[in-house]
Design an enzyme around this catalytic site. Structure first.
Site, PDB file in Angstrom:
ATOM      1  N   LYS A  10       0.836  -1.206   0.000  1.00 60.28           N
ATOM      2  CA  LYS A  10       0.000   0.000   0.000  1.00 60.28           C
ATOM      3  C   LYS A  10       0.864   1.245   0.000  1.00 60.28           C
ATOM      4  O   LYS A  10       2.021   1.232   0.465  1.00 60.28           O
ATOM      5  CB  LYS A  10      -0.959   0.035   1.201  1.00 60.28           C
ATOM      6  CG  LYS A  10      -0.300   0.048   2.596  1.00 60.28           C
ATOM      7  CD  LYS A  10       0.121   1.412   3.104  1.00 60.28           C
ATOM      8  CE  LYS A  10       0.924   1.336   4.395  1.00 60.28           C
ATOM      9  NZ  LYS A  10       1.677   2.523   4.736  1.00 60.28           N
ATOM     10  N   PRO A  22       9.416  -4.425   0.010  1.00 57.97           N
ATOM     11  CA  PRO A  22      10.578  -4.272   0.891  1.00 57.97           C
ATOM     12  C   PRO A  22      10.204  -4.320   2.370  1.00 57.97           C
ATOM     13  O   PRO A  22       9.136  -3.854   2.768  1.00 57.97           O
ATOM     14  CB  PRO A  22      11.147  -2.904   0.520  1.00 57.97           C
ATOM     15  CG  PRO A  22      10.193  -2.272  -0.401  1.00 57.97           C
ATOM     16  CD  PRO A  22       9.220  -3.289  -0.885  1.00 57.97           C
ATOM     17  N   VAL A  23      11.100  -4.880   3.177  1.00 58.53           N
ATOM     18  CA  VAL A  23      10.894  -4.996   4.625  1.00 58.53           C
ATOM     19  C   VAL A  23      11.171  -3.633   5.274  1.00 58.53           C
ATOM     20  O   VAL A  23      12.119  -2.937   4.874  1.00 58.53           O
ATOM     21  CB  VAL A  23      11.863  -6.069   5.189  1.00 58.53           C
ATOM     22  CG1 VAL A  23      11.779  -6.142   6.699  1.00 58.53           C
ATOM     23  CG2 VAL A  23      11.564  -7.423   4.565  1.00 58.53           C
ATOM     24  N   ASP A  60      -2.728  -1.748   9.725  1.00 63.53           N
ATOM     25  CA  ASP A  60      -2.816  -1.749   8.255  1.00 63.53           C
ATOM     26  C   ASP A  60      -3.398  -3.046   7.696  1.00 63.53           C
ATOM     27  O   ASP A  60      -3.702  -3.115   6.509  1.00 63.53           O
ATOM     28  CB  ASP A  60      -1.413  -1.585   7.634  1.00 63.53           C
ATOM     29  CG  ASP A  60      -0.846  -0.189   7.832  1.00 63.53           C
ATOM     30  OD1 ASP A  60      -1.624   0.757   8.054  1.00 63.53           O
ATOM     31  OD2 ASP A  60       0.385  -0.052   7.743  1.00 63.53           O
TER      32      ASP A  60
END
Ligand code: C5P
Length: 296
Positions: free
Chosen positions: A8, A96-97, A138
């Site tokens: 997102k 991506p972390v 989220d």
């Protein structure tokens, strides 16, 4: 059981005061974008919940019970009261972390839908949304997808009408940012303000005026993220100078998200960012897309 799930971006992120647990009241507009993780869930020995990860930043993720996907599978099994449940989760990461793109929350949402399918759909969608909110602010949006207004902690959702094609260029950073650390820096830097998302952003989305959406992008956490990682300022300048219709730090960062309305502009912005030493890698994505779903 295989599932896919989007990342997102927050087109607006207004941050207010804190509740009794220290969570901030938010007014946000989420959009789900086509940068996706994929995961599989298989039934495993009773009581064994395991996770393995491959791909983007996989080595930074916990491989034990603290992984949000494992917590999602355990919570689901407890909730629907499956005796002798166990699950082996495999995640292929593209999100991506610690990037501000909700990668961990996305994997939790995908795990919920995959577990529901694996165990014969014992939970309703409302139950899944309730479990999602327990896992993180989220996670409900990653189940829902598309474009939505989020209030409360970000978990109270209302779908927004959207026209137009939104092309996103994402500039990934060399290091991650911790979401709690960015919220703490926000608290240090400024007083919480009103959390009403800009009306011009909602109406620009409804009519598909991508330029106006770009001009109205806003993120209250951006000053805090820039304080913690000053090189982001340079990344934002490069994308905007290359002609992006708008550019912001995504969520709590450090990924910077730039908006374009056509492929040529995407190419120009991506090319400018790719050669910058402040950028680790560039990804392209479009939005809005569907939320977490099982794939066959
Ligand atoms: O809900 P989630 O676990 O994803 O949130 C991660 C952290 O982000 C929280 O521990 C909190 O520090 C911060 N946060 C917040 N207010 C929100 C959402 C998250 O302060 N509405």
């Amino acid at each position: 059981m295989r599932a896919r799930v989007p990342a997102k971006v927050n087109l607006a992120l207004l941050v207010g005061g804190t509740d009794q647990q220290g969570y901030h009241e938010l007014g946000t507009i989420f959009q789900a974008i086509s940068l996706e993780d994929e995961l599989t869930v298989e039934a495993s020995e009773p009581g064994h919940f395991t996770v393995s990860t491959l791909g983007e930043g996989a080595s930074f993720l916990p491989g034990d019970h603290t992984n949000l996907a494992v917590r999602a599978a355990r919570l689901f099994a407890e909730h629907v009261d499956i005796r002798d449940a166990g699950a082996a989760i495999r995640i292929r990461k593209r999100i991506p972390v610690s990037g501000g793109l909700a990668g961990g929350s996305a994997d939790a949402a995908a795990t919920l839908v995959a577990c529901n399918e694996l165990w014969g759909r014992p939970a309703t969608i409302d139950e899944l949304v309730g479990l999602a909110a327990e896992l993180g602010s989220d996670v409900p949006f990653l189940l829902m997808g598309e474009t939505a207004l989020g209030t409360g902690r970000g978990e109270v959702l209302e779908a927004l009408p959207v026209c137009g094609e939104y092309h996103w260029i994402l500039a990934l950073s060399h290091s991650g940012l911790s979401t709690p650390a960015v919220f703490r820096e926000f608290d240090r830097l400024q007083q919480p303000g009103p959390t009403v998302v800009p009306a011009e952003l909602v109406s620009a989305l409804a009519v598909g005026d991508v330029s106006a959406v770009g001009a109205a992008l806003t993120n209250d956490l951006q000053p805090a993220a820039l304080r913690l990682l000053p090189t982001l300022e340079r990344t934002l300048d490069i994308g905007l100078d290359a002609g992006a219709l708008g550019g912001i730090v995504s969520g709590s960062g450090p990924t910077c998200a730039f908006l374009a309305d056509n492929d040529e502009l995407v190419g120009d912005v991506a090319a400018a960012l790719e050669v910058s030493s402040s950028v680790r890698a560039v990804r392209r994505a479009r939005g809005p897309v569907l939320g977490a779903e099982v794939v066959v």
